[in-house]
Design an enzyme around this catalytic site. Sequence first.
Site, PDB file in Angstrom:
ATOM      1  N   TYR A   1       1.829   4.312   7.342  1.00 54.28           N
ATOM      2  CA  TYR A   1       3.114   4.209   6.638  1.00 54.28           C
ATOM      3  C   TYR A   1       3.895   5.774   6.223  1.00 54.28           C
ATOM      4  CZ  TYR A   1      -0.025   4.601   2.582  1.00 54.28           C
ATOM      5  OH  TYR A   1      -1.021   5.007   1.669  1.00 54.28           O
TER       6      TYR A   1
ATOM      7  N   HIS B   1      -4.555   6.133  -0.451  1.00 48.83           N
ATOM      8  CA  HIS B   1      -4.467   5.584  -1.798  1.00 48.83           C
ATOM      9  C   HIS B   1      -5.802   5.033  -2.261  1.00 48.83           C
ATOM     10  CE1 HIS B   1      -3.250   2.638  -4.681  1.00 48.83           C
ATOM     11  NE2 HIS B   1      -3.931   1.725  -4.225  1.00 48.83           N
TER      12      HIS B   1
ATOM     13  N   ARG C   1       0.024  12.358  -3.975  1.00 46.62           N
ATOM     14  CA  ARG C   1      -1.434  12.528  -3.493  1.00 46.62           C
ATOM     15  C   ARG C   1      -1.582  12.836  -1.833  1.00 46.62           C
ATOM     16  NH1 ARG C   1      -1.668   7.655  -0.258  1.00 46.62           N
ATOM     17  NH2 ARG C   1      -0.385   5.667  -1.163  1.00 46.62           N
TER      18      ARG C   1
END
Length: 384
Positions: free
Chosen positions: A288, A279, A275
Amino acid sequence: MDENGAGASDGGDATDPLADEDLYRVLGPDGSPLPDATVPDLSDEEFRAIYRDLVVTRRFDERAVSLQRQGRIGTYAPCAGQEGSAVGSTHALAADDLISYQYREHGAVVVRDLLGEYLPYWMGHESGTEAIAAGNVFPLNIGIAAHLPHAVGAAWAFDHRDEDRVVAAHFGDGATSEGDFHEAMNFAGVFDTPTLFCCHNNGWAISIPESRQTASDTFAQKATAYGFDGVRVDGMDPLASYAVTREAAERARGGTDDADGDESRPVLIEFVEYRFGAHTTADDPSAYRDPDDVDPWRALDPLDRTEAFLRETGRIDDEGVAAIRDEADEVVADAIDFAESVAPDPSEMFDHAYADLPPEIRRQRDDLLAAVEEHGEGAFLREE
């Protein structure tokens, strides 16, 4: 493609993040068919339809993120980079095959021509999930893996009724850590349900990397424990996603000759992809993952690869690409207009939580509706 889903890889190209992976592919990063790859036997119109649905899905994704930033829809799950698996796999299914939806496979809804009816869901209207159910797409499931036992149950029902239908159940790699995943896989393996377990391995379950999600070498190999096959495919290659899903669906229907004869068998498909964005719109991926890690995957953009393939094979030109992009803008704009025309009804939030409303909830409903009646809906709208 052999029964374990092994297929052509692209050698040792350092610019290709999937070059050294053992998975099935049709297109290289530049959109050219790989050596020894088998291009699906589709008409020119069908190839262009896949590209069209990729473009519509990407345009919808861009507009949906923008709408969320404007406060016009709620939290949204972007899909940029993952369109190839959803679009390619859905084109491989029959119209009455059931899709059990997680929440990022927007391309499946686009292929089923349900975009306008679907968008109201993200604006808070349950009519959006009701509409896609009418198009053989189970409503979105926010509870991770909770839909998988239901998907297997639906497939088992099709089998008992002798209906020639399969269920394609979509979920992310994080779902494989949930008990529902293993229970569904075990049941499907024991009862030979016509189920396609479509695992979208995009490298991250929100902020948890694949390396901390499982000690298995692949997610596909988890199928072995339950007695059926797992295959790995380049999920950013729409043609490979189509081919693998088509073969898996035939096996689930009992229509392929293999060591087990013609019996229906479930299949686990691991779509390896990435992706590009967050998210959800409530997520900050820079917290992250290194933004530089995304760049190599952009070289596998499913839209660019499919367009390059169509151009190289003479199936589309500048005029055709421009026409599809214009159509995508129009389709998405119409979907937004329709969704924003749906009138909110405050009473609907109470309609489906209980068969019979508890006294306290009934009191809250009555108080709210009385206040709306007294002061008008405008008094409850947020000031822009």
